[in-house]
Every structure is written in C-alpha cells, then in structure tokens.
Design a protein around this motif. Structure first.
Motif, PDB file in Angstrom:
ATOM      1  N   ALA A  22       0.985  -1.265   0.112  1.00 34.13           N
ATOM      2  CA  ALA A  22       0.107   0.194   0.027  1.00 34.13           C
ATOM      3  C   ALA A  22       0.962   1.144  -0.049  1.00 34.13           C
ATOM      4  O   ALA A  22       2.038   1.213   0.221  1.00 34.13           O
ATOM      5  N   GLY A  23       0.117   2.313  -0.280  1.00 32.16           N
ATOM      6  CA  GLY A  23       0.972   3.529  -0.136  1.00 32.16           C
ATOM      7  C   GLY A  23      -0.292   4.503  -0.033  1.00 32.16           C
ATOM      8  O   GLY A  23      -1.382   4.800  -0.254  1.00 32.16           O
ATOM      9  N   ALA A  24       0.216   5.562   1.089  1.00 31.69           N
ATOM     10  CA  ALA A  24      -0.598   6.657   1.685  1.00 31.69           C
ATOM     11  C   ALA A  24      -0.710   7.840   0.680  1.00 31.69           C
ATOM     12  O   ALA A  24       0.243   8.128   0.012  1.00 31.69           O
ATOM     13  N   PHE A 235       4.847   2.859   6.963  1.00 26.64           N
ATOM     14  CA  PHE A 235       6.492   2.738   6.851  1.00 26.64           C
ATOM     15  C   PHE A 235       7.049   4.238   6.433  1.00 26.64           C
ATOM     16  O   PHE A 235       6.684   4.527   5.228  1.00 26.64           O
ATOM     17  N   TRP A 236       7.714   4.897   7.340  1.00 21.17           N
ATOM     18  CA  TRP A 236       8.047   6.313   7.092  1.00 21.17           C
ATOM     19  C   TRP A 236       9.266   6.442   5.936  1.00 21.17           C
ATOM     20  O   TRP A 236      10.463   5.925   6.485  1.00 21.17           O
ATOM     21  N   VAL A 237       9.136   7.025   5.000  1.00 17.56           N
ATOM     22  CA  VAL A 237      10.237   6.977   3.946  1.00 17.56           C
ATOM     23  C   VAL A 237      10.584   8.477   3.831  1.00 17.56           C
ATOM     24  O   VAL A 237      11.764   8.631   2.942  1.00 17.56           O
ATOM     25  N   ILE A 271       3.363   2.450   2.497  1.00 17.02           N
ATOM     26  CA  ILE A 271       4.402   3.550   2.459  1.00 17.02           C
ATOM     27  C   ILE A 271       3.911   4.825   2.851  1.00 17.02           C
ATOM     28  O   ILE A 271       2.761   5.390   2.178  1.00 17.02           O
ATOM     29  N   TYR A 272       4.383   5.262   3.749  1.00 17.78           N
ATOM     30  CA  TYR A 272       3.924   6.700   4.441  1.00 17.78           C
ATOM     31  C   TYR A 272       5.227   7.872   4.113  1.00 17.78           C
ATOM     32  O   TYR A 272       6.145   7.869   4.745  1.00 17.78           O
ATOM     33  N   MET A 273       4.610   8.574   2.869  1.00 16.47           N
ATOM     34  CA  MET A 273       3.782   8.705   2.238  1.00 16.47           C
ATOM     35  C   MET A 273       4.082   8.302   0.934  1.00 16.47           C
ATOM     36  O   MET A 273       5.389   8.566   0.362  1.00 16.47           O
ATOM     37  N   PHE A 274       3.422   7.626   0.001  1.00 14.97           N
ATOM     38  CA  PHE A 274       3.742   7.453  -1.308  1.00 14.97           C
ATOM     39  C   PHE A 274       3.606   8.523  -1.992  1.00 14.97           C
ATOM     40  O   PHE A 274       4.528   9.028  -2.751  1.00 14.97           O
TER      41      PHE A 274
END
Length: 589
Positions: A22-24, A235-237, A271-274
């Motif tokens: 997933a992606g935010a 998941f902080w990228v 993924i936070y944030m896409f």
C-alpha cells in the motif's frame, strides 16, 4: 463478491494468502482533478492498495455541515481507486495526526459541552457517533464484500502514544460495526511495548509504524501479537518540515533497502507517504514539545511521488524492490517529467489590508480578551483592537500569543510577537495614544500530544505598564476564499506596483496557454499567502526552508488567470515569478 480476512499468518483474499503493498495518498491534500493520475502512478510503481486518512475537520467546518463535494468527495476518490484495480485502507480517526490542523479534530468540537477528547467521555462519543454516521453512506457500500475497494479500516490512530482508555477503543469498534462496517479492523502504534499494549484490544489486529530497523521492530510486534500477518502500516520513507528548520530528505538507496528488509521478512507494508501533496490554505498542523513549530505548506515528505506528482529516484528504487514481490509491466510506467515554464509578471494593483478589513469587519465586543474560537472563527487571521494611552515608558504585554501578533498603533506597525520565539511584550512609542490593533495569525493547530484542541488568539490578560487593558473588540479576517478579496479590487486603478509595504494585497493577471503546473517563487517576499484563481495555495515565509509554492496545473486556464498575494511585511520587488523547478529548501547536509 470478494472477501478479505485475517488468517493465522497472512491476510486472506478469497481464501488465498495476500500481501498488502500500500501507499498513503490523502485525497484532501491533492487537487481532485489529479487524483486519478496519482492513483495510477501508485499502481505503476507496484502498489496494490491506497491508504487514506479522513479529515473530520475538513468535512465538518461547522457542527451543522458535512461537506463531501469537490476535493472532499471521498466516495469519488475511492471509486477512482477501485477503477484502477486497487484496494483501499481507510483511517477515519476520529483523530488522525497527519501533521494536519488539530489532528483532524474540528475546532468547534472543544466548545460543545467540554468533551474529553480521545476518551469514552459521552459528550465526545456522541459527536464522534454523528461523524461516523455521516461517513457510513460513503464507506459501507464501498467495502470489498459489497464490490468496493475497502479491505481494512483503522480504529483511532497511534492511540498508545496518547492514552489507555480501553472502553474508548471498544466503543469505537462497536460504533464502526453499528454503522455497517464489516471488514477487518486494525490499530497502529510504534513498536514499543507500552504503546502496543495501550493502543489496541485483543480483537483488533495490531500493526506498526516505523521507518527503519524493520526486523527488530517486526519482532517486537510479533511478541505482542503471536499470530496473524505482520504489517508496517506507516513505513516512514521521509519526513515533514517546519518553518525555520531544514528540508528533510532520506537517501533513495537507504529507503529502498529498508523496504527490502521489511518485505523479505514477509510483512505487508503501507508506504507513508507514497505521495504527500500539499497543505493548501490554512490546513497545516504544528508541533509543540516546548517550542511551537508550525508545519510548512508543502507536504512533499520526500515521497516516491513528489508534491507535483512526478516520480523521484526513490520511486524507481522502490519499483525495483516491489517487482520482486509482484508482477509489473516494464512498459507501463509514468511519462517523463516535462519542465514547468518560467514566467515573470508585474503586480498591477494593490489594496491595503486595512481597506479590505474595514469593509468586511464583523466586530464582537468584550471587556476581557477572548479567544478567536469563542467567536466561532477557527483558522487564519483575526484582528483585536482597543484604545490605549501610552506613558513615557510604555510596555504592552500579553499573557500568551497564539500564534503570531503584528501590533499596530493608529495603523502604524510597532512590532511583532511570535509564539515560537516565546515573545509576549513590546514597547509602544512614548507619549502616544489611540487605537491599538493586533493582526493575529493562527499558524496551525497542534496535531500531536496534550495540546490538541487548545484555543487560538490572544489568550489570558493584556496589560500596559502592568495595568490591565479592557474593552476589547475582535473580528475575523475572512481570507480563505479568494473571491471576496478579488472583488475588493473592483475600481482599484491599474498601475505597476514598485514595492509593497504591508500588510497589503497585490494582484496580477497572466495567460498560461501551455498546460501544466507552475511553481510560485517566494524569494522576493517576506510572509503571507497566495491565491491563484481564487484557490488558496497556502502560506509562504522568508525564514524557509520552502522557497516555492506548488500551483496545480488543473487550477489554470489558457487566458485570464489571477494571482493574489497578501504580503504581511514588505517586498522590495513587486514581481510575481514562476520558476521551472520546485525548491523546498536547504537540507542538513
């Protein structure tokens, strides 16, 4: 219809193991005409799910409204997710954090019978119930077992970092079921024992929020949840920025390796944030852990898809990792980025803020200072005024300023007080008197921690040389919609503006025959706001780090575009500049 469940070790889609990739993507941070583009690029990167918060305060700006039109059409957003063949995770809060004004809680909530927020307090829960009942017609028919995209719904948000009211969590679970939500429910907390224990219930599936050391943190999560799929649902990228600090970035290779470690461990991910998007208007939040730090207008977050919707090096690095865990068409990729055009034009009209304000003021009087919340004004700017007579040594003092106060005596600027600098007093000109006015800016409500819901404005007492100042008036300054300001320019003569002495509005028009985004450069300006065709792009501030504002191309038309600027202080060169590249400012390195 499809069915989504939580199994002993895996998420199960129609009885088969399924990994969530997933992606935010927050619909309320992206222009609605760009939703489909951003969703498609998520699929092209290898994601199978879109996650979004729901911002209660955007949908309910007053107790009697619930807006689902335009950029708040959550149903349309979810339908676009489904049309792209993706699933959806919905996080309706009621508290969302998200570096969003007040963590998504409506400011009017705190004047509705003194509710104890994020608790089982019946006053609070009655208001939350009405909110969820308003969401039900949007969410319930869009669940996967009804043919829609929604596979998971989150209960609250990182509650273990705030409280431990198990009755509250249980009431939220029951409320979500009562409105008709049947998909599995999750919680999210940082993988710390106390947070995981306090933030969930036995019947809820725990997920983690972190950006590094995946194996270690998944192990902690597993200790607190022996069965079921492992998931990092934040998941902080990257990270967010504050005014006066640096722009946060993370190396693409490092972030990709962290993603690989997470997926190699068998976990699902969000993924936070896409794609971070933008804090348009007055929607940014703030932190206050001893120092008040408002969040900047950009919510780029150093995401795989940048603020203007273009793939970054992180996008391609993530796509390479995701290709090992899902099927990807090597030819189905986003189009190459086209360079934005550069354009410079003069401002041709100016209007004193005071002229506009005098024509639109709506005064409320009181003996003592009152918050802006008390008069039902919950964001942006307000004006306070009273009469003073200054002695030879005249010191004006406020008990507390939330958040920034420009002080004027007879419309002459005498100083500025800022909450982030902990400034509460200044000197007035000696032997002077007249009308004292304070232009007060709410710079964004705290979105995390115990200061949620605090009122804005001039708080407590005001004194002149130690003597209380009484007989105040306060009025909102209506700014969010650019239309009224634009109309105020009717009859203002056209002439090239050389410099701007604020607070002042300035206006220009321009053509944009080539479709595409623009980047408004703020290096000539001090502090203020920008509107394009009546849409508020957000705040700018010379202290940075952000040096440009993103202008969605979907706002623009071939001819006759309008740009409005409110400059609060000064600009030595009254020109509007659109530049070819977005500039989010300096980094630590």
């Amino acid at each position: 219809m499809s069915r989504f469940t939580i199994g002993e070790q895996d998420f199960m889609l129609n009885g088969k193991p399924h990994r969530i990739l997933a992606g935010a993507l927050h619909y309320f941070r992206v222009h609605p005409d760009q939703w489909a583009d951003r969703i498609r690029k998520a699929r092209q990167m290898g994601l199978n799910t879109i996650e979004t918060y729901v911002a209660w305060n955007m949908h309910a700006p007053t107790p009697d409204t619930f807006d689902t039109t335009g950029g708040l059409d959550l149903g349309r957003f979810l339908d676009l997710v489904a049309a792209e063949g993706l699933h959806s995770i919905v996080r309706p809060g009621p508290y969302i954090c998200a570096e969003w004004d007040n963590g998504g809680l409506p400011a009017w909530l705190f004047g509705s019978g003194n509710p104890v927020i994020r608790s089982s307090d019946p006053v609070y829960m009655n208001l939350v119930r009405r909110y969820f009942e308003q969401l039900a017609p949007i969410l319930v028919p869009r669940q996967i077992d009804a043919g829609g995209p929604i596979i998971l719904v989150q209960i609250e948000n990182e509650y273990g970092a705030y409280g431990a009211d198990k009755d509250y969590l249980q009431e939220l679970v029951e409320l979500n079921r009562q409105i008709g939500l049947s998909v599995p429910f999750t919680t999210v907390d940082q993988p710390e024992p106390d947070m995981l224990d306090n933030g969930s219930l036995p019947g809820l599936h725990k997920t983690g929020s972190f950006g590094s050391r995946a194996k270690e943190r998944l192990a902690t999560l597993r200790q607190h949840q022996p069965t079921g799929p492992l998931m990092c649902s934040e998941f902080w990228v990257g990270w967010f920025d504050h005014w006066g600090a640096h722009h946060h970035t993370t190396a693409a290779g490092q972030a990709a390796q962290e993603l690989e470690d997470l997926l190699a461990a068998g976990a699902s991910v969000n993924i936070y944030m896409f794609h971070g998007g933008t804090n348009f208007g007055f929607t940014n939040g703030a932190n206050d852990k001893g120092v008040f730090q408002p969040t900047v207008t950009s919510y780029d977050y150093d995401s795989p898809l940048d603020e203007s919707g273009h793939p970054t090096a992180k996008y391609w690095a993530f796509r390479e990792i995701l290709a090992r865990y899902t099927e990807l068409d090597e030819h189905d990729v986003p189009a190459a980025k086209e360079e934005a055009c550069s354009l410079e034009l003069p401002l041709t009209q100016e209007l004193s803020l005071w002229d506009y304000f005098d024509a639109t003021a709506d005064w409320t009087g009181s003996q003592e200072l009152t918050s802006t919340d008390a008069m039902g004004h919950y964001s942006g700017f307000s004006v306070y005024r009273t009469q003073v007579q200054a002695s030879a040594q005249a010191v004006l003092e406020f008990e507390e300023v939330r958040d920034r106060a420009q002080v004027f005596l007879n419309r002459q600027h005498v100083g500025t007080l800022s909450r982030d600098q902990k400034e509460t007093s200044l000197v007035l000109p000696a032997h002077s008197g007249g009308t004292l006015e304070v232009l007060l800016e709410d710079q964004g409500r705290v979105n995390y921690g115990p200061r949620l819901g605090e009122p804005k404005g001039l708080i407590g007492s005001a004194r002149l040389n130690g003597v209380p100042l009484k007989n105040w008036q306060v009025s909102p300054l209506q700014l969010l919609a650019g239309g009224p300001v634009s109309q105020a320019f009717d009859g203002v003569p056209q002439q090239q503006v050389e410099v701007l002495a604020g607070p002042v509005f300035a206006r220009a028009t321009f053509d944009h025959p080539v479709a595409g985004d623009l980047y408004f450069a703020t290096h000539n300006w001090s502090k203020g706001l920008v509107w394009v065709n009546g849409f508020c792009l957000g705040r700018y501030w010379a202290r940075g780090p952000q040096q440009t504002l993103y202008v969605p191309g979907t706002l623009l038309k071939p001819t006759g575009n309008e740009v409005l600027v409110l400059e609060l202080h000064s600009a030595t060169r009254a020109m509007v500049s659109f530049v070819a590249e977005h500039n989010l400012g300096h980094t630590e390195s």
